[in-house]
Design a protein around this motif. Structure first.
Motif, PDB file in Angstrom:
ATOM      1  N   ILE A  86     -13.249 -47.976  92.515  1.00  0.00           N
ATOM      2  CA  ILE A  86     -11.864 -48.125  92.979  1.00  0.00           C
ATOM      3  C   ILE A  86     -10.918 -47.862  91.815  1.00  0.00           C
ATOM      4  O   ILE A  86     -10.986 -48.517  90.778  1.00  0.00           O
ATOM      5  CB  ILE A  86     -11.621 -49.536  93.547  1.00  0.00           C
ATOM      6  CG1 ILE A  86     -12.541 -49.787  94.740  1.00  0.00           C
ATOM      7  CG2 ILE A  86     -10.156 -49.708  93.957  1.00  0.00           C
ATOM      8  CD1 ILE A  86     -12.480 -51.200  95.274  1.00  0.00           C
ATOM      9  N   ALA A  87     -10.045 -46.884  91.988  1.00  0.00           N
ATOM     10  CA  ALA A  87      -9.115 -46.534  90.915  1.00  0.00           C
ATOM     11  C   ALA A  87      -7.669 -46.883  91.233  1.00  0.00           C
ATOM     12  O   ALA A  87      -6.806 -46.842  90.350  1.00  0.00           O
ATOM     13  CB  ALA A  87      -9.213 -45.039  90.614  1.00  0.00           C
ATOM     14  N   HIS A  88      -7.395 -47.223  92.499  1.00  0.00           N
ATOM     15  CA  HIS A  88      -6.004 -47.467  92.910  1.00  0.00           C
ATOM     16  C   HIS A  88      -5.998 -48.662  93.849  1.00  0.00           C
ATOM     17  O   HIS A  88      -6.679 -48.657  94.874  1.00  0.00           O
ATOM     18  CB  HIS A  88      -5.464 -46.228  93.626  1.00  0.00           C
ATOM     19  CG  HIS A  88      -3.987 -46.055  93.484  1.00  0.00           C
ATOM     20  ND1 HIS A  88      -3.362 -45.785  92.287  1.00  0.00           N
ATOM     21  CD2 HIS A  88      -2.995 -46.108  94.408  1.00  0.00           C
ATOM     22  CE1 HIS A  88      -2.057 -45.666  92.476  1.00  0.00           C
ATOM     23  NE2 HIS A  88      -1.815 -45.863  93.760  1.00  0.00           N
ATOM     24  N   LEU A  89      -5.225 -49.690  93.508  1.00  0.00           N
ATOM     25  CA  LEU A  89      -5.245 -50.961  94.222  1.00  0.00           C
ATOM     26  C   LEU A  89      -3.841 -51.354  94.659  1.00  0.00           C
ATOM     27  O   LEU A  89      -2.849 -51.035  93.992  1.00  0.00           O
ATOM     28  CB  LEU A  89      -5.809 -52.044  93.288  1.00  0.00           C
ATOM     29  CG  LEU A  89      -6.380 -53.327  93.900  1.00  0.00           C
ATOM     30  CD1 LEU A  89      -7.617 -53.007  94.740  1.00  0.00           C
ATOM     31  CD2 LEU A  89      -6.742 -54.307  92.781  1.00  0.00           C
ATOM     32  N   PHE A  90      -3.758 -52.043  95.811  1.00  0.00           N
ATOM     33  CA  PHE A  90      -2.492 -52.590  96.311  1.00  0.00           C
ATOM     34  C   PHE A  90      -2.693 -54.078  96.575  1.00  0.00           C
ATOM     35  O   PHE A  90      -3.725 -54.479  97.125  1.00  0.00           O
ATOM     36  CB  PHE A  90      -2.059 -51.896  97.602  1.00  0.00           C
ATOM     37  CG  PHE A  90      -1.588 -50.491  97.410  1.00  0.00           C
ATOM     38  CD1 PHE A  90      -0.237 -50.190  97.374  1.00  0.00           C
ATOM     39  CD2 PHE A  90      -2.500 -49.451  97.251  1.00  0.00           C
ATOM     40  CE1 PHE A  90       0.206 -48.889  97.191  1.00  0.00           C
ATOM     41  CE2 PHE A  90      -2.067 -48.146  97.075  1.00  0.00           C
ATOM     42  CZ  PHE A  90      -0.710 -47.861  97.045  1.00  0.00           C
TER      43      PHE A  90
END
Length: 345
Positions: free
Chosen positions: A286-290
């Motif tokens: 996972i490289a992009h988290l919200f």
């Protein structure tokens, strides 16, 4: 370099007590005459006698006023009831007014398709010109199908501003709607490794109240998909963790020195989740988290934070699960490539 911050917060509570007035001592009735021999006692005298005779606590003229302290208690209670009823009415009106304003904006700028899962991510459109005309601080739109979450997102350098200011720029009162806002520590284009979005938890189920409901596994699993729409492109998200933390928990981190540090951060949130998730990808993928954060509305004044990873994107060069190639919609990538060739020519 790491950036940490506590979630904004605010609360107010009031209490009151009512005193008590002791009863008054009765006085001797005026105009009283002794009973003559051979005559029956007047009915009024019999009543006085039953209460202790002449000079006792009488029910006749000169005794304590009818109702006594209980009359005062009644009127005080009635006033408190009327004030409470008026306050509830004002809060109810504030709820209606606040949500109605957001519903009106949604009707003008974003129409969610009935079959959103069957709709291409690139086909989800928002009238950005209209939104920016209403509020220049607009940076996106958040939508969680099947919930009340369907709002514009704003962004400034001050996290306090939109706690009590709605999207139309009005300072709200009563039930504080405020606005959904991206953390001031984040870049406005959602390009950070962890993008933190805040919203109030209102008792009528609006704003981010649905996120607190996700503590129920059935509710969590029924609403795993969320959408962030931006002027640069769209993001499709899938939730992987719901954590329940104290207000000062240092989880508001937006940047990471290495990929290993980001993976460690994500794994910590998965391990602390109040709902078990069996199909989450490996943290290292996972490289992009919200992160969607809201209050828990409990005496402990905690926070619920829903973490989601980027499953699909129409924004070029934004990494999702599987790396940068998986993050980009093929059609969007082709369009960006064609535009680059034109500029070069």
């Amino acid at each position: 370099m790491q950036q940490r911050q506590a979630a904004p917060q605010g609360r107010l509570q009031q209490q009151g007590r009512q005193g008590h007035t002791p009863p008054q001592q009765g006085t001797r009735s005026q105009g009283f005459r002794p009973v003559q021999a051979g005559h029956a006692a007047p009915a009024a005298y019999g009543a006085d006698a039953a209460d202790g005779g002449r000079g006792g606590k009488g029910k006749g003229r000169g005794g304590a006023r009818k109702g006594g302290p209980w009359r005062i208690v009644f009127w005080v209670a009635l006033v408190v009831f009327v004030v409470a009823l008026a306050a509830l009415g004002a809060i109810g009106y504030s709820y209606w007014q606040g949500q109605n304003a957001y519903d009106s904006v949604a009707e003008e700028v974003f129409m969610a398709p009935e079959d959103i899962e069957g709709t291409a991510l690139s086909d989800l459109t928002v009238d950005w010109d209209r939104l920016l005309a209403i509020n220049p601080d607009t940076v996106g739109w958040v939508y969680i199908p099947g919930t009340a979450v369907n709002y514009p997102i704003v962004h400034t350098t001050d996290d306090e501003k939109y706690l009590a200011t709605d999207f139309n720029g009005q300072q709200t009162w009563g039930a504080t709607y405020g606005s959904i806002f991206l953390s001031a520590a984040n870049a406005a284009d959602f390009s950070d490794a962890n993008n933190i979005v805040y919203g109030h938890h209102l008792n009528n189920g609006s704003m981010f109240a649905a996120i607190a409901d996700f503590e129920n596994p059935d509710q969590f699993n029924a609403h795993r998909t969320a959408y962030i729409l931006t002027p640069q492109g769209n993001f499709k998200l899938r939730s992987l963790s719901l954590v329940h933390v104290a207000a000062d928990d240092p989880l508001a981190q937006t940047a990471f020195a290495t990929g290993e540090e980001l993976a460690s951060y994500i794994q910590d949130k998965v391990d602390r989740s109040v709902v078990a998730v069996s199909d989450a990808p490996a943290a290292a993928d996972i490289a992009h988290l919200f992160a969607f954060a809201t209050c828990d509305n409990l005496p402990s004044d905690g926070r619920y934070v829903l973490f989601s990873y980027l499953e699909e994107s129409t924004v070029a060069n934004v990494a999702a699960v599987g790396g940068a190639d998986a993050a980009v919609d093929p059609e969007a990538a082709a369009a960006v490539g064609g535009a680059s060739k034109e500029v070069a020519a």
